[in-house]
Scaffold this motif. Sequence first.
Motif, mmCIF file in Angstrom:
data_model
loop_
_atom_site.group_PDB
_atom_site.id
_atom_site.type_symbol
_atom_site.label_atom_id
_atom_site.label_comp_id
_atom_site.label_asym_id
_atom_site.label_seq_id
_atom_site.Cartn_x
_atom_site.Cartn_y
_atom_site.Cartn_z
ATOM 1 N N HIS A 241 42.501 29.725 58.549
ATOM 2 C CA HIS A 241 43.091 30.860 57.848
ATOM 3 C C HIS A 241 43.804 30.431 56.557
ATOM 4 O O HIS A 241 43.631 31.057 55.516
ATOM 5 C CB HIS A 241 44.057 31.601 58.775
ATOM 6 C CG HIS A 241 44.709 32.773 58.129
ATOM 7 N ND1 HIS A 241 44.022 33.922 57.812
ATOM 8 C CD2 HIS A 241 45.976 32.966 57.709
ATOM 9 C CE1 HIS A 241 44.851 34.767 57.226
ATOM 10 N NE2 HIS A 241 46.038 34.216 57.159
ATOM 11 N N LEU A 242 44.579 29.367 56.636
ATOM 12 C CA LEU A 242 45.398 28.966 55.485
ATOM 13 C C LEU A 242 44.655 28.118 54.447
ATOM 14 O O LEU A 242 44.975 28.179 53.265
ATOM 15 C CB LEU A 242 46.632 28.202 55.974
ATOM 16 C CG LEU A 242 47.592 28.988 56.859
ATOM 17 C CD1 LEU A 242 48.672 28.084 57.406
ATOM 18 C CD2 LEU A 242 48.193 30.156 56.097
ATOM 19 N N VAL A 243 43.682 27.316 54.881
ATOM 20 C CA VAL A 243 43.005 26.405 53.952
ATOM 21 C C VAL A 243 41.578 26.870 53.660
ATOM 22 O O VAL A 243 41.230 27.125 52.500
ATOM 23 C CB VAL A 243 42.998 24.954 54.500
ATOM 24 C CG1 VAL A 243 42.223 24.032 53.588
ATOM 25 C CG2 VAL A 243 44.425 24.449 54.677
ATOM 26 N N GLU A 244 40.749 26.973 54.691
ATOM 27 C CA GLU A 244 39.333 27.280 54.490
ATOM 28 C C GLU A 244 39.129 28.652 53.840
ATOM 29 O O GLU A 244 38.336 28.783 52.907
ATOM 30 C CB GLU A 244 38.577 27.216 55.815
ATOM 31 C CG GLU A 244 38.585 25.863 56.477
ATOM 32 C CD GLU A 244 37.762 24.826 55.737
ATOM 33 O OE1 GLU A 244 36.818 25.202 55.013
ATOM 34 O OE2 GLU A 244 38.064 23.637 55.891
ATOM 35 N N GLU A 245 39.816 29.654 54.347
ATOM 36 C CA GLU A 245 39.675 30.994 53.782
ATOM 37 C C GLU A 245 40.127 31.023 52.317
ATOM 38 O O GLU A 245 39.453 31.607 51.478
ATOM 39 C CB GLU A 245 40.491 32.001 54.597
ATOM 40 C CG GLU A 245 39.883 32.366 55.912
ATOM 41 C CD GLU A 245 38.679 33.295 55.775
ATOM 42 O OE1 GLU A 245 38.744 34.286 55.037
ATOM 43 O OE2 GLU A 245 37.667 33.011 56.430
ATOM 44 N N ARG A 246 41.229 30.397 52.033
ATOM 45 C CA ARG A 246 41.743 30.371 50.662
ATOM 46 C C ARG A 246 40.746 29.687 49.726
ATOM 47 O O ARG A 246 40.452 30.186 48.643
ATOM 48 C CB ARG A 246 43.098 29.654 50.633
ATOM 49 C CG ARG A 246 43.764 29.675 49.296
ATOM 50 C CD ARG A 246 45.159 29.020 49.387
ATOM 51 N NE ARG A 246 45.496 28.442 48.134
ATOM 52 C CZ ARG A 246 45.189 27.203 47.734
ATOM 53 N NH1 ARG A 246 44.559 26.395 48.540
ATOM 54 N NH2 ARG A 246 45.518 26.769 46.548
ATOM 55 N N GLU A 247 40.218 28.533 50.157
ATOM 56 C CA GLU A 247 39.258 27.808 49.323
ATOM 57 C C GLU A 247 37.989 28.614 49.113
ATOM 58 O O GLU A 247 37.441 28.638 48.001
ATOM 59 C CB GLU A 247 38.937 26.452 49.949
ATOM 60 C CG GLU A 247 40.064 25.461 49.842
ATOM 61 C CD GLU A 247 39.749 24.124 50.471
ATOM 62 O OE1 GLU A 247 38.658 23.958 51.063
ATOM 63 O OE2 GLU A 247 40.599 23.225 50.375
ATOM 64 N N ARG B 79 37.676 31.893 49.165
ATOM 65 C CA ARG B 79 37.974 33.017 48.263
ATOM 66 C C ARG B 79 38.060 32.541 46.811
ATOM 67 O O ARG B 79 37.595 33.228 45.905
ATOM 68 C CB ARG B 79 39.261 33.719 48.684
ATOM 69 C CG ARG B 79 39.087 34.538 49.942
ATOM 70 C CD ARG B 79 40.373 35.225 50.384
ATOM 71 N NE ARG B 79 40.257 35.738 51.714
ATOM 72 C CZ ARG B 79 39.656 36.869 52.055
ATOM 73 N NH1 ARG B 79 39.089 37.602 51.125
ATOM 74 N NH2 ARG B 79 39.605 37.267 53.309
ATOM 75 N N LEU B 80 38.638 31.368 46.594
ATOM 76 C CA LEU B 80 38.689 30.823 45.229
ATOM 77 C C LEU B 80 37.291 30.457 44.727
ATOM 78 O O LEU B 80 36.960 30.682 43.567
ATOM 79 C CB LEU B 80 39.589 29.584 45.183
ATOM 80 C CG LEU B 80 41.080 29.819 45.306
ATOM 81 C CD1 LEU B 80 41.829 28.496 45.440
ATOM 82 C CD2 LEU B 80 41.587 30.596 44.106
#
Length: 186
Positions: free
Chosen positions: A132-138, A140-141
């Motif tokens: 949720h905090l790392v993979e999803e953010r990356e 989305r970027l």
Amino acid sequence: MVSNAVRALVWLLFLVGGGWLGVWLDLRLWPAWWHDPIWHLASALAGFGVFRIVLTVSRVTGRWLARCGRVGELPRMQTNRLVTVGPYACMRHPMHLGLMLFPLAFALVLGSPAFVLFVWPLEALAIVLLVHLVEEREARLKFGADYAAYARRVPAFNLAPSCLAKLLQDPPERPDCTNTLRIAQE
């Protein structure tokens, strides 16, 4: 972006730290089980079975990424296309679901009931948080609006039997990836 070396280090810390904590708890809570060869044989066989599932899921999802997620010359294990076919059609993080079972396999091979009962659920929760905090953010970027639309349609994890079955089926040699993918915005 978090490097693959850092990700591997986190996995290693999960396994080694969790393994030692599980053994320490076992020796205090269930010392008789720790010395029971029947328990260890049954647990190890189950652990090797789960480990085989982990390897299969990693192989299958990795092949989907390699065959559908890459256009042009890229460093190994890098993608530049959003994969939305195969197991990625029904869950966004199928490889992580498989990898979530790796500490369980390790715990079973060790024969550690404390690891299975106490440590593994905490490690699974930590993996969900990292996704949720790392993979999803990356993601989305990297993929922008395409990933946001994909995330609205497809859950992060899906335990439906039809979806789980896709985790165990190798992709075709030349899967049809062209109609469902968008090249990432550079």
